[in-house]
Scaffold this active site. Structure first.
Site, short mmCIF file in Angstrom:
data_model
loop_
_atom_site.label_atom_id
_atom_site.label_comp_id
_atom_site.label_asym_id
_atom_site.label_seq_id
_atom_site.Cartn_x
_atom_site.Cartn_y
_atom_site.Cartn_z
CG HIS A 100 -82.69 0.46 -36.83
ND1 HIS A 100 -83.90 0.57 -36.22
CD2 HIS A 100 -82.78 -0.64 -37.63
CE1 HIS A 100 -84.69 -0.42 -36.61
NE2 HIS A 100 -84.03 -1.16 -37.46
CG ASP B 293 -94.55 -5.76 -39.26
OD1 ASP B 293 -95.06 -6.24 -38.24
OD2 ASP B 293 -93.33 -5.56 -39.39
CD GLU C 216 -91.85 -7.73 -35.74
OE1 GLU C 216 -90.68 -7.29 -35.67
OE2 GLU C 216 -92.78 -7.11 -36.30
CG ASP D 269 -83.54 3.83 -35.00
OD1 ASP D 269 -83.93 3.96 -36.16
OD2 ASP D 269 -83.69 2.78 -34.32
CG ASP E 222 -94.61 -3.30 -36.06
OD1 ASP E 222 -94.25 -4.49 -36.03
OD2 ASP E 222 -94.16 -2.48 -36.88
CG ASP F 176 -90.23 -4.22 -33.83
OD1 ASP F 176 -90.57 -3.03 -33.97
OD2 ASP F 176 -89.67 -4.87 -34.72
CD GLU G 249 -86.95 -8.51 -36.65
OE1 GLU G 249 -86.06 -8.00 -35.93
OE2 GLU G 249 -88.03 -7.95 -36.88
C1 GLO Z 1 -89.66 -4.58 -39.41
C2 GLO Z 1 -88.82 -5.12 -38.38
C3 GLO Z 1 -87.85 -4.12 -37.81
C4 GLO Z 1 -86.75 -4.84 -37.15
C5 GLO Z 1 -85.60 -3.94 -36.92
C6 GLO Z 1 -84.44 -4.67 -36.37
O1 GLO Z 1 -90.67 -5.07 -39.74
O2 GLO Z 1 -89.61 -5.68 -37.38
O3 GLO Z 1 -88.50 -3.25 -36.96
O4 GLO Z 1 -87.14 -5.42 -35.96
O5 GLO Z 1 -85.20 -3.38 -38.12
O6 GLO Z 1 -83.55 -4.99 -37.30
NI NI Z 2 -93.24 -5.44 -36.92
NI NI Z 3 -91.58 -6.05 -38.07
NI NI Z 4 -88.84 -6.46 -35.58
#
Ligand code: GLO
Ligand code: NI
Ligand code: NI
Ligand code: NI
Length: 405
Positions: free
Chosen positions: A69, A275, A236, A72, A277, A307, A200
């Site tokens: 991003h 989430d 995702e 980031d 991850d 991710d 997304e």
């Molecule tokens: C959050 C998302 C985030 C996206 C990222 C890309 O839950 O998964 O990590 O993948 O912002 O736009």
């Molecule tokens: Ni996630």
């Molecule tokens: Ni996510």
């Molecule tokens: Ni994501």
């Protein structure tokens, strides 16, 4: 498969989970990780130190792609102009790092969800001034992506949603989102960006009602905005399960609707309903996802972005390597299993047999719209026979997957 296996290993590591998130959670207001650049007072010097660490990590991992991003890599400035200058400076740094390491950019994106100014949305904000700020950030992030040779551009509508209809004009917010996405696509063509724009989908978090809930919802919006040929989806795993679907359901839906683009690889946790991850660790689940992707023609411009993040308790930097290596091994093994399933052909054949009846010219006429409801009803009555049920063979097919693992 018509493509060498390595062509599917379009793996990317993400900048944000390993180099921006510091281990905080809703109850841990402070992070648990120690990052050397956190103690660097000058924000641009800290950004450079962070980039050094990130690219050292990517290179040691040997991953071909990364994703980031805008915020980031470059800190927010005191004014919009200063933020833009920061990004321009850091894009030069990233360009040098890509040259030195051979790393490529799978996609770039803009963070339109962390800063307080976006608390009521970005493109869907009630204030057009915030819509403008979102436009500035996306324009700049698209420019950065183009300059760095990025292969795709992702839009995750982090704050595009609402908490209560007692303060929200949902119809207007969706119209704003449609206008914003059309502006993004027009700009992509204006600058000659050849990559794919990807949305997304994600439900329930951070707003209670996220507009881009899942693949089917996004498809409906794209059709309404006239963008179903211009934008694809980045799916995702954890977002799929949050929406009450499986990862493979979301992949199959996108492939069938012609909007499959790329995936964000991770895994949800059935006990923690958010989430989390986590790194993928289920070979059967991942194999099924990879099988569908390969069957659908594989990755074109997209790839597998991890991710994924280590847990708040995993403060040892080595855990970042273990997490990524484990997740990437699971995905690579899943790809090999998927390849075996395709060359074996039993799954494909069983499905073809199940639908064999639809191959007849009479059945094809129905699908081609040549038969009316009452004509068909009359044909059934004239035929006289009661059709036999078609077996699903569900248990056999589900067990067959295990034969390939
Ligand atoms: C959050 C998302 C985030 C996206 C990222 C890309 O839950 O998964 O990590 O993948 O912002 O736009
Ligand atoms: Ni996630
Ligand atoms: Ni996510
Ligand atoms: Ni994501």
């Amino acid at each position: 498969l018509g493509k060498r296996m390595e062509d599917h290993l379009r793996f990317a590591a993400c900048y944000w989970h390993s180099f921006c998130w510091n281990g905080f959670d809703p109850f841990g207001y402070d992070g648990t990780f120690e990052r050397p650049w956190q103690h660097v007072a000058d924000p641009m010097a800290a950004a450079r130190a962070k980039a050094d660490a990130a690219f050292e990590f990517f290179a040691k991992l040997g991953v071909p792609y990364y994703c980031f991003h805008d915020r980031d890599v470059a800190p927010e400035g005191a004014t919009p102009r200063e933020s833009v200058n920061h990004l321009h400076e850091m894009v030069d740094v990233l360009g040098e790092k890509q040259q030195q390491t051979g790393m490529k950019l799978l996609w770039g994106t803009a963070n339109l969800f962390s800063h307080r100014r976006f608390m009521s949305g970005a493109a869907t904000n009630p204030d057009p001034a915030l819509f403008g700020m979102a436009a500035l950030q996306v324009k700049e992030a698209m420019d950065a992506t183009l300059k760095l040779g990025g292969e795709n551009y992702v839009l995750w509508g982090g704050r595009e949603g609402y908490e209560t209809l007692l303060n929200t004009r949902m119809g207007q917010e969706l119209d704003q989102m449609g206008r914003f996405l059309n502006m993004v696509v027009e700009y992509k063509h204006k600058i000659g960006f050849k990559g794919t724009i990807l949305i997304e989908p994600k439900p329930r978090e951070p707003t209670k009602h996220q507009y881009d809930y899942d693949v089917a919802t996004v498809y409906g919006s794209l059709c309404r905005f006239g963008l179903e040929k211009e934008i694809k989806v980045n799916i995702e795993a954890n977002h799929a399960t949050l929406a009450g679907h499986s990862f493979e359901h979301e992949i199959a839906t996108a492939i069938d609707l012609g909007i499959f683009g790329s995936i964000d690889m991770n895994r949800g946790d059935m006990q923690c309903q958010w989430d989390t991850d986590q790194f993928p660790n289920s070979i059967p689940d991942t194999a099924l996802a990879m099988y569908l992707i390969l069957q659908g023609g594989g990755f074109k411009t997209g790839g597998v972005n991890f991710d994924s993040k280590v847990r708040r308790q995993s403060i040892d930097p080595q855990d970042m390597f273990y997490g990524h290596i484990g997740g990437m091994d699971v995905t690579a093994r899943a790809l090999l299993i998927a390849e075996k399933m395709i060359t074996d052909g039993r799954v494909e054949k069983a499905i073809a047999d199940r639908y064999a009846g639809w191959k007849s010219p009479e059945a094809q006429n129905i699908l081609a719209g040549k038969v009316s409801l009452d004509d068909l009803a009359a044909q059934v009555l004239a035929g006289g026979a009661d059709p036999r049920p078609v077996s699903g063979r569900q248990e056999y097919m589900e067990n067959l997957l295990n034969a390939f693992i």
